[in-house]
Scaffold this motif. Structure first.
Motif, short mmCIF file in Angstrom:
data_model
loop_
_atom_site.label_atom_id
_atom_site.label_comp_id
_atom_site.label_asym_id
_atom_site.label_seq_id
_atom_site.Cartn_x
_atom_site.Cartn_y
_atom_site.Cartn_z
N LEU A 87 10.86 18.00 -31.78
CA LEU A 87 10.01 19.03 -31.17
C LEU A 87 10.84 20.19 -30.65
O LEU A 87 10.46 21.36 -30.78
CB LEU A 87 9.16 18.41 -30.04
N ASP A 88 11.98 19.87 -30.05
CA ASP A 88 12.89 20.93 -29.60
C ASP A 88 13.29 21.83 -30.77
O ASP A 88 13.34 23.05 -30.65
CB ASP A 88 14.14 20.33 -28.96
N ALA A 89 13.57 21.20 -31.91
CA ALA A 89 13.97 21.97 -33.09
C ALA A 89 12.83 22.85 -33.60
O ALA A 89 13.07 23.86 -34.27
CB ALA A 89 14.43 21.02 -34.20
N LEU A 90 11.59 22.45 -33.28
CA LEU A 90 10.42 23.24 -33.67
C LEU A 90 9.96 24.17 -32.55
O LEU A 90 8.87 24.74 -32.63
CB LEU A 90 9.28 22.30 -34.08
N ASP A 91 10.80 24.29 -31.51
CA ASP A 91 10.49 25.15 -30.36
C ASP A 91 9.20 24.75 -29.67
O ASP A 91 8.36 25.60 -29.30
CB ASP A 91 10.42 26.62 -30.78
N ALA A 92 9.02 23.45 -29.50
CA ALA A 92 7.81 22.93 -28.86
C ALA A 92 8.16 21.78 -27.94
O ALA A 92 9.22 21.15 -28.07
CB ALA A 92 6.81 22.47 -29.92
N GLU A 93 7.27 21.52 -27.00
CA GLU A 93 7.42 20.37 -26.12
C GLU A 93 6.46 19.25 -26.48
O GLU A 93 6.70 18.09 -26.15
CB GLU A 93 7.18 20.79 -24.66
N ARG A 94 5.37 19.60 -27.14
CA ARG A 94 4.34 18.62 -27.49
C ARG A 94 3.87 18.86 -28.92
O ARG A 94 4.16 19.90 -29.52
CB ARG A 94 3.15 18.72 -26.53
N PHE A 95 3.13 17.90 -29.43
CA PHE A 95 2.54 18.06 -30.76
C PHE A 95 1.02 18.01 -30.64
O PHE A 95 0.47 17.73 -29.58
CB PHE A 95 3.07 16.99 -31.72
N ASP A 96 0.34 18.27 -31.76
CA ASP A 96 -1.11 18.44 -31.73
C ASP A 96 -1.89 17.35 -32.47
O ASP A 96 -3.00 17.01 -32.06
CB ASP A 96 -1.47 19.80 -32.35
N TYR A 97 -1.32 16.85 -33.56
CA TYR A 97 -2.06 15.91 -34.41
C TYR A 97 -1.22 14.67 -34.69
O TYR A 97 -0.02 14.78 -34.96
CB TYR A 97 -2.41 16.56 -35.76
N LEU A 98 -1.87 13.52 -34.67
CA LEU A 98 -1.21 12.26 -35.05
C LEU A 98 -2.01 11.62 -36.17
O LEU A 98 -3.23 11.42 -36.02
CB LEU A 98 -1.12 11.31 -33.86
N VAL A 99 -1.35 11.31 -37.27
CA VAL A 99 -1.99 10.61 -38.39
C VAL A 99 -1.26 9.28 -38.58
O VAL A 99 -0.12 9.24 -39.03
CB VAL A 99 -1.94 11.44 -39.69
N ASN A 100 -1.93 8.19 -38.22
CA ASN A 100 -1.38 6.85 -38.40
C ASN A 100 -1.72 6.38 -39.81
O ASN A 100 -2.79 5.81 -40.06
CB ASN A 100 -1.97 5.90 -37.35
#
Length: 259
Positions: A87-100
């Motif tokens: 996430l740091d590498a994507l300039d983010a602290e959180r994500f939006d979608y989880l696909v199990n």
């Protein structure tokens, strides 16, 4: 009257398990075409994972591949640490979608299924989904989405699939409970249940065995087995803002199999 809401500004990020091949791969690339970056897992084939990263880049999006055995909960804390770095590498602290999505196949009659067979399916298809989701909940944005991949086999019965289908049935129940418990955070949780799809799952039996392919075609209203392009774009669409009010549902994507 207010206009229908559109996607919030900023790049969305998805985590997709089993994203290096089959339905997971197609989902990662379908999301990329919709402008979504991805962190996806692969079990062992690093070359396949690298190819998905390259294809996502060709679509103009970033994808980061992380190794993970979703049947080994002992790896999950390390995995979450790696997710934070991704996430740091994507300039983010959180994500939006989880696909199990990650899974394994199993074909045996109930009378021939061993305890280890059942335990192995449980670890990957239910225990892994339950605890990986739990571990990632602090990192998913409020208003996010979760999709758990199930199977048409929870609706109709096909001899030799009882153990696999039972675990998928448990995931469908878990989906509804997640939707209830995460509703206060605005997180929608749904099940997508594919029918028979032509991938290398189960040794490629639907794709490569002409007799199985014929049988599936005959029991499907649209007259053929599915392909990954029938499933990945649907999952990507379900995760989008246009489907924000779909929650706690089981959506079968099977071309009308066994109706």
């Amino acid at each position: 009257m207010n206009a229908i809401a559109t996607e919030k500004p900023g790049t969305k990020i998805a985590i997709v398990t089993g994203g290096s091949r089959g339905l997971g791969r197609n989902t990662v690339l379908s999301l990329a075409r919709r402008g979504v970056d991805a962190i996806f897992t692969y079990r062992s084939n690093q070359a396949e994972a690298a190819e998905v990263v390259q294809l996502a880049a060709a679509a103009g999006r970033k994808a980061i591949a992380l190794p993970l055995d979703t049947g080994n909960t002992g790896e999950f804390d390390v995995f979450v640490h790696e997710v934070r770095k991704a996430l740091d590498a994507l300039d983010a602290e959180r994500f939006d979608y989880l696909v199990n999505n990650a899974g394994t196949s199993h074909h045996a009659l109930i009378a021939e299924t061993t305890e280890e067979d059942l335990d192995s399916l449980y670890r990957v298809h239910f225990k892994g989904v339950f605890f990986l989701t739990q571990k990632l909940l602090p990192l998913i944005n409020d208003g996010g989405r979760i999709v758990n991949v199930s199977s048409g086999l929870t609706r109709f019965s096909y001899p030799g699939s009882a153990s696999y289908a039972s675990m998928k049935g448990a995931v469908e129940v878990l989906t509804r409970y997640l939707a209830k418990e995460l509703g206060s955070r605005g997180i929608a949780v749904n099940t997508v249940a594919p029918g028979a799809v032509q991938t290398d799952f189960s040794g490629g039996i639907v794709r490569d065995n002409p007799e199985v392919n014929r049988q599936v075609s005959e029991m499907t209203a649209l007259g053929r087995p599915g392909v990954p392009d029938d499933i990945g774009p649907m999952i990507a669409s379900l995760l989008s803002e246009e489907n924000r009010w779909v929650n706690a549902q089981r959506i079968e994507v099977s071309g009308g199999m066994v109706i």
